[in-house]
Design a protein around this motif. Structure first.
Motif, PDB file in Angstrom:
ATOM      1  N   PRO A  51      45.847  15.133  81.201  1.00 12.01           N
ATOM      2  CA  PRO A  51      46.899  14.670  82.327  1.00 12.01           C
ATOM      3  C   PRO A  51      46.914  15.521  83.666  1.00 12.01           C
ATOM      4  O   PRO A  51      46.767  16.921  83.465  1.00 12.01           O
ATOM      5  N   GLU A  52      47.183  15.042  84.759  1.00 17.91           N
ATOM      6  CA  GLU A  52      47.169  16.041  85.755  1.00 17.91           C
ATOM      7  C   GLU A  52      48.310  16.949  85.985  1.00 17.91           C
ATOM      8  O   GLU A  52      48.130  18.016  86.237  1.00 17.91           O
ATOM      9  N   MET A  53      49.695  16.733  85.228  1.00 18.87           N
ATOM     10  CA  MET A  53      50.573  17.676  84.987  1.00 18.87           C
ATOM     11  C   MET A  53      50.180  18.812  84.159  1.00 18.87           C
ATOM     12  O   MET A  53      50.429  19.883  84.339  1.00 18.87           O
ATOM     13  N   GLU A  54      49.402  18.519  83.198  1.00 14.55           N
ATOM     14  CA  GLU A  54      48.827  19.626  82.291  1.00 14.55           C
ATOM     15  C   GLU A  54      47.708  20.535  82.738  1.00 14.55           C
ATOM     16  O   GLU A  54      47.812  21.696  82.571  1.00 14.55           O
ATOM     17  N   ARG A  55      47.121  20.039  83.589  1.00 19.67           N
ATOM     18  CA  ARG A  55      46.133  20.688  84.318  1.00 19.67           C
ATOM     19  C   ARG A  55      46.756  21.492  85.358  1.00 19.67           C
ATOM     20  O   ARG A  55      46.440  22.855  85.702  1.00 19.67           O
ATOM     21  N   ALA A  56      47.606  21.204  85.977  1.00 19.72           N
ATOM     22  CA  ALA A  56      48.567  21.737  87.088  1.00 19.72           C
ATOM     23  C   ALA A  56      49.285  23.005  86.399  1.00 19.72           C
ATOM     24  O   ALA A  56      49.554  24.102  87.028  1.00 19.72           O
ATOM     25  N   THR A  57      49.711  22.896  85.232  1.00 20.91           N
ATOM     26  CA  THR A  57      50.496  23.885  84.645  1.00 20.91           C
ATOM     27  C   THR A  57      49.589  24.425  83.322  1.00 20.91           C
ATOM     28  O   THR A  57      50.206  25.151  82.392  1.00 20.91           O
ATOM     29  N   PHE A  58      48.429  24.524  83.636  1.00 24.27           N
ATOM     30  CA  PHE A  58      47.557  24.933  82.443  1.00 24.27           C
ATOM     31  C   PHE A  58      47.625  26.618  82.369  1.00 24.27           C
ATOM     32  O   PHE A  58      47.488  27.204  83.349  1.00 24.27           O
ATOM     33  N   ASP A  59      47.958  27.131  81.224  1.00 27.20           N
ATOM     34  CA  ASP A  59      48.033  28.358  80.968  1.00 27.20           C
ATOM     35  C   ASP A  59      46.986  29.057  80.279  1.00 27.20           C
ATOM     36  O   ASP A  59      47.039  28.987  78.739  1.00 27.20           O
TER      37      ASP A  59
END
Length: 259
Positions: A51-59
């Motif tokens: 999902p876009e949110m998980e890609r944006a906050t990928f660690d």
């Protein structure tokens, strides 16, 4: 009365000559690395499907420690066995006869086993990080990036402190079976389940594993996780408080009760 160096040497001999404690440390090392590597490779292959949110906050740093969910259980077993074997074998009477100062006995055991757990934890953390980054491809980070070294060292300290916490609990309960029967479900099921239950998650984030694992995050609220009211070092302090409380409890029980 045995001297402190003699007690430390005795504890080191006990640990290295009991195959179960040695194998649990080996398991913690290899299970964590293998699981982390597999999940990093899978993440690299399926990154575009997130999902876009998980890609944006990928660690990328945190994902390389994903195997610690299982590896920490091996550390729990190690910590419990270091103490519990004394009671199950009856050696506790002999040990306390040789070292009547119970505080010296307990904290010498914790010092030796804790140092070993920390060394294995740090080795596991660094190997997991470098192997994981190699498998993440274009999504990897570097050890020199901001806060990454802190997270890698923190991952090793986290594993070691989980082992020490387990020693304190086992000293209070005086039984390997009872200690494992409480700690294993707590870390593997209870903590994980409560962390996603509305309302209960506000309590669960102060559990030792939930709070302590924050030290391994570089990206705030990584992978779309819920924000916490503390930062990486705040979470680490909460874990440390749990460890200190467990050791104090173990010492009080050992001092007041017969072997």
């Amino acid at each position: 009365m045995a001297s402190v160096p003699a007690v430390l040497t005795s504890e080191w001999t006990k640990i290295r000559t009991v195959s179960s404690t040695v194998w649990t440390l080996i398991s913690a090392f290899f299970v964590t690395i293998a699981m982390s590597a597999a999940l990093c490779a899978l993440m690299n292959a399926q990154f575009g499907d997130l999902p876009e949110m998980e890609r944006a906050t990928f660690d990328p740093t945190l994902i390389s420690f994903s195997g610690m969910t299982l590896g920490q259980l091996a550390m729990v077993v190690f910590g419990v066995l270091v103490v519990g074997t004394e009671y199950s074998s009856g050696m506790i009477r002999t040990s306390l006869a040789a070292v009547p100062r119970r505080g010296a006995f307990l904290f010498s055991k914790v010092a030796v086993a804790g140092a070993l757990a920390l060394v294995v934890g740090l080795a596991t953390s660094f190997v997991s990080f470098f192997l994981g980054q190699a498998l993440l491809g274009d999504h990897r980070t570097d050890i020199g990036a901001e806060h990454v070294l802190r997270a890698v060292i923190g991952g090793g300290l986290y594993m070691g402190l989980i082992g020490i916490f387990s020693m304190g609990v086992a000293t209070m309960l005086r039984s390997s079976m009872l200690s494992l029967g409480i700690l294993m479900p707590f870390f593997f099921l209870v903590s994980q389940i409560l962390s996603v239950v509305p309302g209960a998650k506000k309590v669960a984030r102060y559990f030792p594993d939930q709070a302590g694992s924050k030290i391994m995050q570089v990206v705030p609220d990584a992978m779309g996780s819920d924000p916490a009211p503390y930062g990486p070092w705040g979470g680490f302090a909460i874990l440390l408080a749990w460890v200190v409380a467990a050791l104090i409890g173990g010492y009080l029980v050992l001092r007041k009760r017969d072997a």
